[in-house]
Design a protein around this motif. Structure first.
Motif, short mmCIF file in Angstrom:
data_model
loop_
_atom_site.label_atom_id
_atom_site.label_comp_id
_atom_site.label_asym_id
_atom_site.label_seq_id
_atom_site.Cartn_x
_atom_site.Cartn_y
_atom_site.Cartn_z
N ASP A 284 4.86 -8.31 -0.93
CA ASP A 284 5.10 -7.24 -1.89
C ASP A 284 5.94 -6.15 -1.23
OD1 ASP A 284 5.02 -5.52 -4.09
OD2 ASP A 284 3.24 -4.51 -3.29
N ASP A 285 7.21 -6.18 -1.51
CA ASP A 285 8.12 -5.16 -1.02
C ASP A 285 8.63 -4.33 -2.20
OD1 ASP A 285 9.68 -7.03 -2.26
OD2 ASP A 285 11.01 -7.38 -0.57
N GLY A 286 7.72 -4.13 -3.17
CA GLY A 286 8.08 -3.43 -4.39
C GLY A 286 8.30 -4.38 -5.55
N LEU A 287 7.63 -5.53 -5.52
CA LEU A 287 7.78 -6.54 -6.58
C LEU A 287 7.50 -5.94 -7.95
CD1 LEU A 287 5.83 -9.51 -4.94
CD2 LEU A 287 8.31 -9.35 -5.24
N GLU A 288 8.20 -6.45 -8.94
CA GLU A 288 7.98 -6.03 -10.32
C GLU A 288 6.65 -6.62 -10.82
OE1 GLU A 288 9.86 -3.99 -12.17
OE2 GLU A 288 11.23 -3.69 -10.48
N ILE B 189 -16.60 -3.50 -2.37
CA ILE B 189 -15.50 -3.56 -1.41
C ILE B 189 -14.57 -2.40 -1.72
CG2 ILE B 189 -13.49 -4.89 -0.66
CD1 ILE B 189 -15.14 -7.38 -1.56
N VAL B 190 -14.11 -1.71 -0.68
CA VAL B 190 -13.23 -0.57 -0.88
C VAL B 190 -11.88 -0.85 -0.21
CG1 VAL B 190 -12.94 1.91 -0.64
CG2 VAL B 190 -15.24 0.96 -0.84
N LEU B 191 -10.82 -0.68 -0.98
CA LEU B 191 -9.45 -0.80 -0.48
C LEU B 191 -8.86 0.61 -0.39
CD1 LEU B 191 -8.20 -3.67 -2.81
CD2 LEU B 191 -9.39 -3.88 -0.64
N ASP B 192 -8.05 0.85 0.65
CA ASP B 192 -7.45 2.18 0.80
C ASP B 192 -5.93 2.15 0.96
OD1 ASP B 192 -7.04 1.37 3.42
OD2 ASP B 192 -8.26 2.95 4.32
N ALA B 193 -5.30 1.09 0.50
CA ALA B 193 -3.84 0.94 0.52
C ALA B 193 -3.27 0.89 1.93
CB ALA B 193 -3.16 2.03 -0.31
N SER B 194 -4.06 0.48 2.91
CA SER B 194 -3.55 0.27 4.26
C SER B 194 -2.57 -0.90 4.24
CB SER B 194 -4.70 -0.03 5.22
OG SER B 194 -5.47 1.13 5.43
N PRO B 195 -1.81 -1.10 5.33
CA PRO B 195 -0.79 -2.16 5.33
C PRO B 195 -1.31 -3.56 5.01
CG PRO B 195 -0.41 -0.67 7.15
CD PRO B 195 -1.73 -0.27 6.53
N ASP B 196 -2.57 -3.88 5.33
CA ASP B 196 -3.11 -5.21 5.01
C ASP B 196 -3.70 -5.27 3.60
OD1 ASP B 196 -5.40 -3.69 5.50
OD2 ASP B 196 -6.43 -5.31 6.55
N GLN B 197 -3.63 -4.16 2.87
CA GLN B 197 -4.18 -4.11 1.51
C GLN B 197 -3.11 -3.87 0.46
OE1 GLN B 197 -7.39 -1.17 1.86
NE2 GLN B 197 -7.40 -1.81 4.01
N GLY B 198 -2.11 -3.10 0.78
CA GLY B 198 -0.98 -2.90 -0.11
C GLY B 198 -1.25 -2.02 -1.31
N ARG B 199 -0.35 -2.14 -2.27
CA ARG B 199 -0.43 -1.33 -3.49
C ARG B 199 -1.54 -1.83 -4.40
NH1 ARG B 199 4.80 -1.54 -6.73
NH2 ARG B 199 4.64 -3.78 -6.33
N ARG B 200 -2.13 -0.92 -5.13
CA ARG B 200 -3.23 -1.26 -6.05
C ARG B 200 -2.81 -2.31 -7.07
NH1 ARG B 200 -5.72 3.86 -8.31
NH2 ARG B 200 -6.66 3.84 -6.25
N ILE B 201 -1.58 -2.27 -7.55
CA ILE B 201 -1.13 -3.19 -8.60
C ILE B 201 -1.25 -4.65 -8.18
CG2 ILE B 201 1.32 -3.11 -7.93
CD1 ILE B 201 1.98 -3.24 -10.94
#
Length: 136
Positions: free
Chosen positions: A29-33, A57-69
């Motif tokens: 995901d490098d900004g995928l649509e 489970i909690v995600l915080d948008a770290s590099p191994d988690q990415g964007r919420r979308i």
């Protein structure tokens, strides 16, 4: 992770490549649509912390988690955790989190109701969540 079989998965840019079997095509995901993300067979991410008491489970948008979308659109979300990321209680988890980061809390199936108060389930994320606990 034979659970995936073959297919295409979206991965965040910082996901360790050794978490993926060779028969899976990883799309970073490098900004995928949104339509490209939604067309994938699944997504593989890490997590910030997991809570044993609630199964959250909690995600915080770290590099191994990415964007919420990327965790909301595919039908399958595979989340990889290390043992040291699992804590017993919610207060322990909160103590590990940075409240300035975008936090996504995943805690069981979602449900809501429409305007006529009819219950609607599973409208806020993937239909299937698989959590894999790995040893280092």
């Amino acid at each position: 992770m034979e659970i995936l079989g073959a297919g295409t998965v979206v991965v965040p840019p910082g996901l360790p490549t050794e978490w993926l079997p060779p028969e899976v095509e990883a799309v970073v995901d490098d900004g995928l649509e949104a339509d490209r993300i939604g067309a994938a067979d699944g997504v593989v991410t890490g997590a910030a912390v997991a809570i044993a008491e609630t199964g959250t489970i909690v995600l915080d948008a770290s590099p191994d988690q990415g964007r919420r979308i990327i965790t909301l659109l595919p039908d399958l979300h595979i989340c990889v955790l290390r043992p040291e990321q699992v804590v017993a209680s919610v207060p322990e988890a909160v103590a590990r989190l940075d409240p300035r980061r975008p936090l996504t809390w995943i805690s069981g199936p979602s449900a809501t109701s429409d305007i006529e108060l009819n219950r609607v389930e599973g409208v806020h994320g993937p239909r299937n969540l698989h959590v894999i606990l790995v040893a280092d």
